[in-house]
Structure formats: structure tokens, C-alpha cells
Write a protein that holds these residues in place. Structure first.
Motif, PDB file in Angstrom:
ATOM      1  N   GLU A   1       0.922  -1.386   0.390  1.00 20.56           N
ATOM      2  CA  GLU A   1      -0.186   0.275   0.091  1.00 20.56           C
ATOM      3  C   GLU A   1       0.689   1.202   0.104  1.00 20.56           C
ATOM      4  OE1 GLU A   1      -3.660   1.942   2.821  1.00 20.56           O
ATOM      5  OE2 GLU A   1      -3.027   0.028   2.817  1.00 20.56           O
ATOM      6  N   LYS A   2       2.095   1.034   1.043  1.00 16.54           N
ATOM      7  CA  LYS A   2       2.751   2.234   0.735  1.00 16.54           C
ATOM      8  C   LYS A   2       3.331   2.968  -0.383  1.00 16.54           C
ATOM      9  CE  LYS A   2       4.168   5.264   3.530  1.00 16.54           C
ATOM     10  NZ  LYS A   2       3.375   6.020   3.779  1.00 16.54           N
ATOM     11  N   ARG A   3       4.348   1.506  -0.704  1.00 17.52           N
ATOM     12  CA  ARG A   3       4.609   1.485  -2.388  1.00 17.52           C
ATOM     13  C   ARG A   3       3.737   2.530  -3.394  1.00 17.52           C
ATOM     14  NH1 ARG A   3       6.386  -4.043  -4.085  1.00 17.52           N
ATOM     15  NH2 ARG A   3       7.618  -2.682  -5.345  1.00 17.52           N
ATOM     16  N   ALA A   4       2.285   1.873  -3.244  1.00 17.16           N
ATOM     17  CA  ALA A   4       1.299   2.607  -4.342  1.00 17.16           C
ATOM     18  C   ALA A   4       1.414   3.996  -4.418  1.00 17.16           C
ATOM     19  CB  ALA A   4      -0.212   1.805  -3.999  1.00 17.16           C
TER      20      ALA A   4
ATOM     21  N   THR B   1       5.833   9.331  -6.404  1.00 13.28           N
ATOM     22  CA  THR B   1       7.417   9.981  -7.973  1.00 13.28           C
ATOM     23  C   THR B   1       6.569  10.773  -8.564  1.00 13.28           C
ATOM     24  OG1 THR B   1       7.843   8.424  -6.347  1.00 13.28           O
ATOM     25  CG2 THR B   1       8.742   8.519  -8.523  1.00 13.28           C
ATOM     26  N   GLY B   2       4.786  10.035  -9.686  1.00 16.56           N
ATOM     27  CA  GLY B   2       4.878  10.264 -10.739  1.00 16.56           C
ATOM     28  C   GLY B   2       4.235  12.064 -10.824  1.00 16.56           C
ATOM     29  N   ARG B   3       4.192  12.725  -9.386  1.00 19.88           N
ATOM     30  CA  ARG B   3       4.044  13.994  -9.651  1.00 19.88           C
ATOM     31  C   ARG B   3       5.842  14.741  -9.713  1.00 19.88           C
ATOM     32  NH1 ARG B   3       4.411  16.198  -5.101  1.00 19.88           N
ATOM     33  NH2 ARG B   3       3.657  14.806  -3.751  1.00 19.88           N
TER      34      ARG B   3
ATOM     35  N   GLU C   1      11.499   5.411  -8.764  1.00 13.49           N
ATOM     36  CA  GLU C   1      10.902   4.287  -9.652  1.00 13.49           C
ATOM     37  C   GLU C   1      11.232   3.645  -9.286  1.00 13.49           C
ATOM     38  OE1 GLU C   1      10.051   8.126 -12.194  1.00 13.49           O
ATOM     39  OE2 GLU C   1      11.907   7.429 -12.842  1.00 13.49           O
ATOM     40  N   THR C   2      12.412   3.512  -9.129  1.00 13.00           N
ATOM     41  CA  THR C   2      13.531   1.619  -9.375  1.00 13.00           C
ATOM     42  C   THR C   2      12.642   0.425  -7.579  1.00 13.00           C
ATOM     43  OG1 THR C   2      15.171   2.093 -10.291  1.00 13.00           O
ATOM     44  CG2 THR C   2      14.690   0.094  -8.808  1.00 13.00           C
ATOM     45  N   ARG C   3      12.880   1.529  -6.329  1.00 12.89           N
ATOM     46  CA  ARG C   3      12.403   0.420  -6.000  1.00 12.89           C
ATOM     47  C   ARG C   3      10.631   0.660  -5.643  1.00 12.89           C
ATOM     48  NH1 ARG C   3      14.500   3.835   0.000  1.00 12.89           N
ATOM     49  NH2 ARG C   3      13.276   2.536   0.918  1.00 12.89           N
ATOM     50  N   THR C   4       9.561   1.701  -6.421  1.00 11.77           N
ATOM     51  CA  THR C   4       8.526   1.116  -6.251  1.00 11.77           C
ATOM     52  C   THR C   4       7.561   0.994  -7.717  1.00 11.77           C
ATOM     53  OG1 THR C   4       7.869   3.833  -6.967  1.00 11.77           O
ATOM     54  CG2 THR C   4       8.072   3.024  -5.289  1.00 11.77           C
ATOM     55  N   ALA C   5       8.539  -0.018  -9.038  1.00  9.06           N
ATOM     56  CA  ALA C   5       8.202  -0.796  -9.942  1.00  9.06           C
ATOM     57  C   ALA C   5       7.489  -1.746  -9.342  1.00  9.06           C
ATOM     58  CB  ALA C   5       9.947  -1.023 -10.337  1.00  9.06           C
TER      59      ALA C   5
END
Length: 330
Positions: A122-125, A131-133, A163-167
Motif C-alpha cells: 500500500e505504501k509503495r503504491a 513519485t509520478g507527480r 521509481e526503481t524501488r516502487t516499480a
């Protein structure tokens, strides 16, 4: 800027304007519009942009807007003759963009800290959305970064790490590809032409020293524009936005290059920590030597406009620093 521009002087567009005292919101509106197109103030009520068809159109629309609001404005082309220099005006643009990049970097570090505390799905999402923002903000700022401010590299690296950590996990269709030869320790780094951005400072100077001192004594290093450069097959780009060796996460280019060499030398590691603290300004390592070295490098940069000479003089600083740490350990 082309070589011709370097010899004949940068061509600027100047917006000279006068706004009505009321309503106050109109003055704020015009100020925000100026910020939005990346203009910087060079004198009271005089704003500058590097001359191009796009920036001229931006100023022309603003002139119409000012006139419609009861003010007066005009745009002129200019070359600086006395007083402010081209380099000083470019520094104003870089400072404005670096302020923007620093804000993004600080927010990215804060987001990374929350992810360190909770790396659940949930936190990664949530972090992926944040991160996108940040990535969109960075893209908007980069569009106004006319002279390739250094702070962008730090922000790029931090966002890329998020981005790598939440891919999102995806099934692998085939075994991972072999690591490209250019990333092999030392052997794969020899025999290339090395390329970096013009107007080198501490990170690029340190990288140049590392390349010629420990990787390839005969290495050719070229200095090119920060934007729009298309590399040749034999070239390796360092400390450039899409370079083969550049900032990764919170590591500066020198740290990344040192890691690629495979050199496990504590003295080089100490040098890397100093370069990091100077370049990223985050006091991660708290190296007490950073302030003095920063002053030496700044002195070289201010007194020497030629990039090749900056590397030569900077190499003396880093040679001395390296020998100091070697002797200290001995």
C-alpha cells in the motif's frame, strides 16, 4: 550555446515593463507568468531570457497581457557589453533552477524516508503516485533549464531511485541480459573518449581526475553542450542527464564511477565522500575537509574559464587530497 556564440557573446531578450500600481493581483499575475516562462530579473522591471523563437513568443504574449492590463512593455534583443557578464546572467538562471531542483530533491528524500519506514504494498503504491507527480514537476522545470543547472542531476537520481524501488513486479520473459561491457571494472572503461558538460565543477573535475589517474592515463575528455548532444559510439558520457555514468539515487557521479571501477581503496572512498558533500550539499558524510576543498575548487572555477585547465588544476588538488588520506592510513 554554439562555439560562435561563445566568441561573439550570448544574445538575450530583455522585457522592459511598467505595471499599474492597482490592482495588486495583476502585478502578482505577471510575476507568476514571468516565473512560468523561466525569466529572471537582471534589473528592476527588466527580465531576461536567452534569445530563441520560443522565448521571443513567450515575451510577446506577455507584452500583450501587460498592455491589456493597463501597463507598458517592450522586448528588445541585446548583447551585454558592460556591467553584467553573460556568465553572471547564466548564473542567475542556474540559481533559479537549482532552487527548484533542491525543493524536488528534498521532497524526494522525504518520500524515500517514509518508504524506508514502511515498504508495504500500500505504501509503495502511494509513493509511486507521489513519485509520478515529482517526475512531472521535474520535467516542467527542466523545460525552463536553459543552461543545464547542476541540481537537476541530483533530483533525477533521487526520483529514478524511487521509481526503481516502487516499480510494480512483472514476470520475466527471459533471463536477465549480461551487464554491458562498458560497466566491467577498469578493462571495460579503457579506450573510450569521455564526454561531459561544459563549465565543469567539483563532481566533473573529480571524475576527470579519477579517469586519468586510475582508469586511462591517456584518456581524451571532451566538453560538450549539456542539452541536445548526440554521443558517438566510442564515447562515454559522465555527469550528464542521460549519460552512461551519472548520478544514481543520492550518489554523485564520482561515487558511481568509483563503484564501476571496482577499486576498493579507502583513500578514494574518502575523496568520494568529500566530493559528495560538496556536490550534493546534504552533509551526508559530514567531512570536515569539504569546506576547504570546496573553496579551492571554486577558486579554480572562478579564475579559469577553460574546462581543460580546470581539470588540470583540479587534478593537483585531488592528487594532494588522495596522498593525504593514503599517508593518514599508513
Amino acid at each position: 550555446m554554439s562555439d560562435d556564440d561563445a566568441t561573439s557573446g550570448q544574445l538575450w531578450l530583455l522585457l522592459i515593463h511598467q505595471l499599474p500600481t492597482k490592482p495588486a493581483y495583476f502585478r502578482v499575475k505577471i510575476w507568476r507568468r514571468l516565473q512560468g516562462i523561466g525569466a529572471v530579473a537582471v534589473k528592476s522591471s527588466v527580465y531576461a531570457l536567452p534569445a530563441s523563437a520560443e522565448t521571443q513568443e513567450d515575451f510577446q504574449w506577455l507584452v500583450k497581457e501587460i498592455a491589456a492590463g493597463g501597463g507598458e512593455a517592450m522586448v528588445c534583443e541585446a548583447r551585454l557589453v558592460d556591467g553584467l557578464t553573460d556568465a553572471q546572467v547564466r548564473a542567475l538562471f542556474d540559481a533559479a533552477r537549482d532552487t527548484d531542483y533542491t525543493a524536488i530533491s528534498e521532497e524526494a528524500r522525504g518520500i524515500a524516508a517514509t518508504l524506508d519506514a514502511d515498504a508495504g504494498a500500500e505504501k509503495r503504491a502511494e509513493v509511486r503516485t507521489q513519485t509520478g507527480r515529482l517526475r512531472r514537476r521535474l520535467t516542467d522545470i527542466a523545460a525552463l533549464d536553459f543552461f543545464s543547472a547542476t541540481g537537476r542531476l541530483v533530483a533525477e537520481g533521487l526520483i529514478a531511485e524511487l521509481e526503481t524501488r516502487t516499480a510494480e513486479d512483472t514476470p520475466m520473459a527471459s533471463p536477465p541480459a549480461a551487464v554491458p561491457a562498458i560497466f566491467d571494472p577498469l578493462a571495460g572503461l579503457k579506450g573510450h573518449v569521455w564526454v561531459t558538460r561544459r563549465d565543469v565543477h567539483v563532481d566533473r573535475i573529480a571524475c576527470g581526475w579519477l579517469i586519468r589517474r586510475f582508469i586511462d592515463p591517456d584518456a581524451q575528455i571532451r566538453f560538450v553542450p549539456g542539452k541536445g548532444y548526440v554521443p558517438k559510439p566510442e564515447e562515454l558520457r559522465f555527469d550528464m542527464y542521460e549519460g552512461e555514468i551519472t548520478h544514481e539515487g543520492d550518489r554523485c557521479s564520482f561515487e558511481v564511477l568509483l563503484g564501476r571501477t571496482g577499486l576498493a581503496d579507502p583513500a578514494l572512498q574518502a575523496v568520494g565522500e568529500i566530493v559528495h558533500d560538496i556536490d550534493l550539499k546534504d552533509s551526508k558524510f559530514g567531512r570536515e575537509e569539504a569546506g576547504g576543498i570546496a573553496s579551492l575548487i571554486t577558486g579554480i572555477v572562478l579564475s579559469e574559464p577553460d574546462d581543460a585547465q580546470r581539470l588540470t588544476k583540479g587534478a593537483g588538488v585531488f592528487d594532494t587530497l588522495y596522498q593525504y588520506f593514503r599517508a593518514s592510513r599508513a
